[in-house]
Write an enzyme that holds these catalytic residues in place. Structure first.
Site, PDB file in Angstrom:
ATOM      1  N   ARG A 155     -23.111 -46.446   7.010  1.00  0.00           N
ATOM      2  CA  ARG A 155     -24.188 -45.340   7.139  1.00  0.00           C
ATOM      3  C   ARG A 155     -25.250 -45.332   5.828  1.00  0.00           C
ATOM      4  O   ARG A 155     -26.293 -45.334   5.896  1.00  0.00           O
ATOM      5  CB  ARG A 155     -23.396 -44.160   7.222  1.00  0.00           C
ATOM      6  CG  ARG A 155     -23.210 -43.767   8.865  1.00  0.00           C
ATOM      7  CD  ARG A 155     -21.863 -43.103   8.669  1.00  0.00           C
ATOM      8  NE  ARG A 155     -20.786 -43.827   8.381  1.00  0.00           N
ATOM      9  CZ  ARG A 155     -20.189 -44.576   9.192  1.00  0.00           C
ATOM     10  NH1 ARG A 155     -20.456 -44.476  10.334  1.00  0.00           N
ATOM     11  NH2 ARG A 155     -19.429 -45.299   8.668  1.00  0.00           N
ATOM     12  N   THR A 156     -24.544 -45.307   4.621  1.00  0.00           N
ATOM     13  CA  THR A 156     -25.022 -44.935   3.445  1.00  0.00           C
ATOM     14  C   THR A 156     -26.444 -46.290   3.258  1.00  0.00           C
ATOM     15  O   THR A 156     -27.428 -46.011   2.916  1.00  0.00           O
ATOM     16  CB  THR A 156     -24.325 -44.801   2.315  1.00  0.00           C
ATOM     17  OG1 THR A 156     -23.149 -44.001   2.630  1.00  0.00           O
ATOM     18  CG2 THR A 156     -25.052 -44.578   1.215  1.00  0.00           C
ATOM     19  N   LYS A 167     -18.597 -63.739 -10.849  1.00  0.00           N
ATOM     20  CA  LYS A 167     -18.561 -64.800 -11.840  1.00  0.00           C
ATOM     21  C   LYS A 167     -18.081 -64.013 -13.255  1.00  0.00           C
ATOM     22  O   LYS A 167     -18.046 -64.738 -14.165  1.00  0.00           O
ATOM     23  CB  LYS A 167     -19.918 -65.556 -12.195  1.00  0.00           C
ATOM     24  CG  LYS A 167     -20.369 -66.101 -10.884  1.00  0.00           C
ATOM     25  CD  LYS A 167     -21.664 -67.026 -11.376  1.00  0.00           C
ATOM     26  CE  LYS A 167     -22.174 -67.581 -10.055  1.00  0.00           C
ATOM     27  NZ  LYS A 167     -23.329 -68.131 -10.425  1.00  0.00           N
ATOM     28  N   ARG A 225     -23.886 -48.584  -4.801  1.00  0.00           N
ATOM     29  CA  ARG A 225     -22.276 -48.128  -4.538  1.00  0.00           C
ATOM     30  C   ARG A 225     -21.422 -48.981  -5.438  1.00  0.00           C
ATOM     31  O   ARG A 225     -21.521 -50.255  -5.294  1.00  0.00           O
ATOM     32  CB  ARG A 225     -22.047 -48.130  -3.145  1.00  0.00           C
ATOM     33  CG  ARG A 225     -20.586 -47.772  -2.674  1.00  0.00           C
ATOM     34  CD  ARG A 225     -20.417 -47.701  -1.183  1.00  0.00           C
ATOM     35  NE  ARG A 225     -20.931 -46.352  -0.977  1.00  0.00           N
ATOM     36  CZ  ARG A 225     -20.610 -45.782   0.256  1.00  0.00           C
ATOM     37  NH1 ARG A 225     -19.988 -46.622   1.357  1.00  0.00           N
ATOM     38  NH2 ARG A 225     -21.162 -44.536   0.577  1.00  0.00           N
ATOM     39  N   HIS A 271     -20.745 -38.473  -4.641  1.00  0.00           N
ATOM     40  CA  HIS A 271     -21.582 -39.042  -3.661  1.00  0.00           C
ATOM     41  C   HIS A 271     -22.705 -38.170  -3.217  1.00  0.00           C
ATOM     42  O   HIS A 271     -22.723 -37.326  -2.283  1.00  0.00           O
ATOM     43  CB  HIS A 271     -20.722 -39.410  -2.174  1.00  0.00           C
ATOM     44  CG  HIS A 271     -21.227 -40.234  -1.347  1.00  0.00           C
ATOM     45  ND1 HIS A 271     -22.668 -40.635  -1.216  1.00  0.00           N
ATOM     46  CD2 HIS A 271     -20.556 -40.726  -0.266  1.00  0.00           C
ATOM     47  CE1 HIS A 271     -22.927 -41.551  -0.553  1.00  0.00           C
ATOM     48  NE2 HIS A 271     -21.799 -41.458   0.518  1.00  0.00           N
TER      49      HIS A 271
HETATM   50  C1  NCD Z   1     -17.871 -41.735   2.742  1.00  0.00           C
HETATM   51  C2  NCD Z   1     -17.947 -42.546   1.487  1.00  0.00           C
HETATM   52  O1  NCD Z   1     -18.165 -43.737   1.531  1.00  0.00           O
HETATM   53  O2  NCD Z   1     -17.212 -41.924   0.689  1.00  0.00           O
HETATM   54  N1  NCD Z   1     -18.496 -42.542   3.870  1.00  0.00           N
HETATM   55  C3  NCD Z   1     -20.051 -42.215   3.636  1.00  0.00           C
HETATM   56  O3  NCD Z   1     -20.756 -42.462   2.646  1.00  0.00           O
HETATM   57  N2  NCD Z   1     -20.515 -41.752   4.888  1.00  0.00           N
HETATM   58  C4  NCD Z   1     -16.603 -41.116   3.576  1.00  0.00           C
HETATM   59  C5  NCD Z   1     -15.511 -42.206   3.538  1.00  0.00           C
HETATM   60  O4  NCD Z   1     -15.525 -43.604   3.330  1.00  0.00           O
HETATM   61  O5  NCD Z   1     -14.452 -41.960   4.020  1.00  0.00           O
END
Ligand code: NCD
Length: 305
Positions: free
Chosen positions: A54-55, A84, A105, A133
């Site tokens: 999703r993100t 590396k 991320r 997040h």
């Molecule tokens: C979450 C995350 O990556 O922190 N997912 C997301 O970004 N929608 C929650 C999760 O991974 O459980």
């Protein structure tokens, strides 16, 4: 105007949250052909060192909807030069040579701040380990705005992995701007980290910590379910011991208020049974869609000048 978006603390401003939610709603109502293109001629990089559906896809869609070019490294832990031995700082310096902004991320808490410290271009934190997040917090706030008008007066229960669940850390901070009451429901080993609780106490937010939802499920307005974050456990046995602590099924949903909402940042494993999906209170797939518009609103805010 924000240079970087690395921490939820940068969004602790009701005016800003209001503007972003309003703009997300406007974008949601707009046909694709009418989207503004404030990011035209910009190149935005997305680099994900941890799994994401999703993100990453919502950011990448948002970037392209607003007219920017996208360059992307998925599975960066394996396929970028980090493998590396290149430092995160060097990787960011290199991407600075190609991109006008970076969505990142990474599995380590504090990695987004480290990236921002060496980056000339904006860094957006798409999740730093078990830390923060911020953009999930924003889209979850928007989801509550849409469904309940305002967070004011709501009783909000967070359920599951409150220790490692970065989305809980972000959303609880944002909602603490309002008159809310929190219930933190988790196994004893996965409680909300002390620093977040101390912050709530400082702000005068009422909260309780429970290890069962039996007594409160009938009075919550928002039930925010989470996945137990398997990847953060050192020992598999510790994960196995807590993984099925809270499973939402129809008999439990039946006890909830008629106008409550059920949220989950997704992905779910087994903490919400698929039979719940058809209940009108289930908001988690709408949350996904809301994420696209909120991320567009944020990118506009950061890059349109
Ligand atoms: C979450 C995350 O990556 O922190 N997912 C997301 O970004 N929608 C929650 C999760 O991974 O459980």
């Amino acid at each position: 105007m924000l240079k970087h978006a690395i921490s939820t603390t940068q969004f602790l401003d009701k005016g800003l949250l209001d503007r972003l939610c309003k703009r997300a709603a406007e974008l949601a109502a707009m046909p694709l052909a009418e989207y503004p293109k404030p990011l035209e001629h910009l190149t935005i990089a997305s680099i994900f060192f941890e799994p994401s559906t999703r993100t990453r896809l919502s950011f990448e869609t948002a970037i392209q909807n607003l007219g920017a070019h996208l360059i992307t490294v998925e599975n960066a832990g394996e396929s970028s030069s980090g493998k590396k031995g290149e430092s995160l700082e060097d990787t960011i310096r290199v991407i600075n040579c190609y991109a006008d902004g970076i969505i990142m991320r990474h599995p380590e808490i504090g990695s987004a701040a480290r990236a921002a410290a060496v980056s000339q271009v904006p860094i957006i934190n798409a999740g730093d380990g078990a830390g923060d997040h911020p953009t999930q917090g924003l889209l979850d706030t928007y989801t509550i705005y849409k469904a309940k008008k305002s967070p004011n007066g709501l009783k909000i229960a967070f359920v599951g992995d409150l220790l490692f669940g970065r989305t809980v850390h972000s959303l609880a901070q944002l909602l603490s701007l309002y008159k809310v009451e929190f219930v933190f429901i988790s196994p004893g080993s996965l409680r909300m980290p002390k620093e977040y609780l101390a912050d709530l106490t400082r702000k005068g937010i009422k909260y309780t910590e429970l290890d069962s939802w039996d007594k409160v499920i009938g009075d919550v307005d928002v039930l925010y379910m989470t996945r137990v974050q398997k990847e953060r456990f050192k020992l598999v046995e510790d994960y196995m011991a807590v993984k099925d602590s809270f499973i939402l099924n129809l008999p439990i949903v039946k006890k909830m208020k008629k106008d409550a909402i059920i949220m989950h940042p997704l992905p779910r494993v087994n903490e919400i049974e698929p039979a719940v999906d058809a209940d009108p209170r289930a908001m988690y797939f709408q949350e996904v869609r809301n994420g696209l518009y909120m991320r567009m609103a944020l990118l506009e805010h950061m890059f349109d000048n």
